[in-house]
Scaffold this motif. Structure first.
Motif, short mmCIF file in Angstrom:
data_model
loop_
_atom_site.label_atom_id
_atom_site.label_comp_id
_atom_site.label_asym_id
_atom_site.label_seq_id
_atom_site.Cartn_x
_atom_site.Cartn_y
_atom_site.Cartn_z
N ALA A 121 0.89 -1.40 -0.06
CA ALA A 121 -0.14 0.05 0.18
C ALA A 121 0.92 1.17 0.01
O ALA A 121 2.04 1.36 0.60
CB ALA A 121 -0.97 -0.12 1.26
N ALA A 122 0.44 2.23 -0.72
CA ALA A 122 1.20 3.43 -0.72
C ALA A 122 1.30 4.23 0.68
O ALA A 122 0.35 4.10 1.48
CB ALA A 122 0.63 4.49 -1.83
N GLY A 123 2.55 4.69 0.82
CA GLY A 123 2.53 5.30 2.20
C GLY A 123 2.78 6.83 2.00
O GLY A 123 2.79 7.39 0.80
N VAL A 124 3.14 7.58 2.94
CA VAL A 124 3.25 9.07 3.02
C VAL A 124 4.80 9.25 2.33
O VAL A 124 5.71 8.45 2.96
CB VAL A 124 3.10 9.70 4.32
CG1 VAL A 124 3.34 11.15 4.47
CG2 VAL A 124 1.70 9.87 4.80
N ILE A 125 5.01 10.17 1.77
CA ILE A 125 6.14 10.20 1.05
C ILE A 125 6.86 11.63 1.45
O ILE A 125 5.78 12.43 1.38
CB ILE A 125 6.11 10.28 -0.44
CG1 ILE A 125 5.90 8.60 -0.84
CG2 ILE A 125 7.64 10.75 -1.14
CD1 ILE A 125 5.41 8.71 -2.68
N GLN A 126 8.03 11.71 2.02
CA GLN A 126 8.61 13.02 2.08
C GLN A 126 9.92 13.12 1.40
O GLN A 126 10.65 12.09 1.26
CB GLN A 126 8.89 12.95 3.77
CG GLN A 126 7.56 13.17 4.66
CD GLN A 126 7.86 13.40 5.98
OE1 GLN A 126 7.72 12.54 6.98
NE2 GLN A 126 8.51 14.54 6.44
N SER A 127 10.12 14.22 1.06
CA SER A 127 11.54 14.61 0.55
C SER A 127 11.85 15.98 0.99
O SER A 127 10.94 16.91 1.09
CB SER A 127 11.46 14.55 -1.08
OG SER A 127 10.53 15.84 -1.40
N PRO A 128 13.05 16.35 0.93
CA PRO A 128 14.27 15.15 0.90
C PRO A 128 14.17 14.37 2.37
O PRO A 128 13.58 14.62 3.18
CB PRO A 128 15.62 16.18 1.00
CG PRO A 128 15.28 17.25 1.56
CD PRO A 128 13.67 17.62 1.18
N ARG A 129 15.03 13.29 2.35
CA ARG A 129 15.00 12.46 3.74
C ARG A 129 16.01 13.23 4.61
O ARG A 129 15.90 12.96 5.73
CB ARG A 129 15.55 10.95 3.27
CG ARG A 129 14.45 10.39 2.45
CD ARG A 129 13.15 10.08 3.22
NE ARG A 129 13.57 9.59 4.84
CZ ARG A 129 13.75 8.34 4.94
NH1 ARG A 129 13.57 7.31 4.00
NH2 ARG A 129 14.09 7.84 6.28
N HIS A 130 16.98 13.67 4.13
CA HIS A 130 18.20 14.44 4.80
C HIS A 130 18.31 15.79 4.03
O HIS A 130 18.62 15.93 2.95
CB HIS A 130 19.29 13.56 4.71
CG HIS A 130 19.36 12.21 5.36
ND1 HIS A 130 19.38 11.89 6.27
CD2 HIS A 130 18.86 10.96 4.68
CE1 HIS A 130 19.12 10.65 6.66
NE2 HIS A 130 18.89 10.01 5.48
N LEU A 131 18.68 16.58 5.03
CA LEU A 131 19.16 17.95 4.39
C LEU A 131 19.96 18.83 5.54
O LEU A 131 19.77 18.61 6.74
CB LEU A 131 17.78 18.84 4.46
CG LEU A 131 17.83 20.26 3.69
CD1 LEU A 131 18.28 20.13 2.19
CD2 LEU A 131 16.09 20.87 3.85
N ILE A 132 20.98 19.31 4.89
CA ILE A 132 21.87 20.13 5.76
C ILE A 132 21.90 21.59 5.29
O ILE A 132 22.13 21.65 3.97
CB ILE A 132 23.39 19.51 5.60
CG1 ILE A 132 23.37 18.14 6.22
CG2 ILE A 132 24.44 20.19 6.57
CD1 ILE A 132 24.66 17.36 5.92
N LYS A 133 21.67 22.52 6.16
CA LYS A 133 22.02 23.82 5.83
C LYS A 133 22.62 24.85 6.72
O LYS A 133 22.78 24.24 7.82
CB LYS A 133 20.26 24.32 6.05
CG LYS A 133 19.40 23.76 4.82
CD LYS A 133 19.54 24.53 3.46
CE LYS A 133 18.63 24.02 2.41
NZ LYS A 133 18.71 24.72 1.06
#
Lengths: 114, 113
Positions: free
Chosen positions: B1-13
């Motif tokens: 089943a489709a799940g919630v998608i988040q992007s990006p998985r990692h972020l450095i700022k």
């Protein structure tokens, strides 16, 4: 003000035995309760829920008990398996002013020992 | 089943930079929630949207804003980033803003240097 409390930060259980995770809440407006399981670097995964009109809900090895008068719920896992090792969050929900409010407890780290 | 998608998985700022986190809810889910989880803490509610309108607001700093688009995906915009913004950001979705289970995405880990 912590409205949902999980007083045990960690719990260690032998494989095959019963794991019991506890949760207390203070706000009587909560009417729906959920348990989530979380592995490191992953999002919380929904496990099981219970409505305030029930006192027990069972799904396979997982059973949630609700004691409304004591504002207490518990999650029973039996038999416990090594893959159950994770952080378990209790969450309480209330529908207020057109929006669902979900409040989490601090989590309990469950370790299942082989 | 489709799940919630988040992007990006990692972020450095770096401090004072901006960041945009995206969330794609489970198909047919029309309600999206954003949470922030600091190290060793429980997820704290930031903001939610139902049918593209803000439905509730939690402890979201004024430096952050969010919106839900016509395809129900949501974006969390974070400006003037501070070191304390370093955390896991989770998006969750549900079918209508009632007594419905919220399903969480894998999260975006933001590190502000």
């Amino acid at each position: 003000d912590q409205q949902v409390k999980q007083n045990s930060p960690s719990l260690s259980v032998q494989e095959g035995r019963i794991s019991i995770l506890n949760c207390d809440y203070t706000n009587s407006m909560f009417d729906y309760f959920l348990w989530y399981k979380k592995y490191p670097a992953e999002g919380p995964t929904f496990l099981i829920s219970i409505s305030s009109i029930k006192d027990k809900n069972e799904d396979g090895r997982f059973t949630v008990f609700l004691n409304k008068s004591a504002k207490h719920l518990s999650l029973h896992i039996v038999p416990s398996q090594p893959g159950d090792s994770a952080v378990y969050f209790c969450a309480a929900s209330a529908f207020i002013q057109g929006a669902q409010k979900l409040v989490f407890g601090q989590g309990t780290r469950l370790t299942i020992n082989p | 089943a489709a799940g919630v998608i988040q992007s990006p998985r990692h972020l450095i700022k770096e401090k004072r930079e901006t960041a945009t986190l995206k969330c794609y809810p489970i198909p047919r889910h029309d309600t999206v929630y954003w949470y922030q989880q600091g190290p060793g803490q429980d997820p704290q509610f930031l903001i939610s949207f139902y049918e593209k309108m803000q439905s509730d607001k939690g402890s979201i700093p004024d430096r952050f804003s969010a919106q839900q688009f016509s395809d129900y995906h949501s974006e969390l915009n974070m400006s003037s980033l501070e070191l304390g913004d370093s955390a896991l950001y989770f998006c969750a979705s549900s079918l209508a803003a009632g007594r419905e289970t919220q399903y969480f995405g894998p999260g975006t880990r933001l590190l502000v240097l």
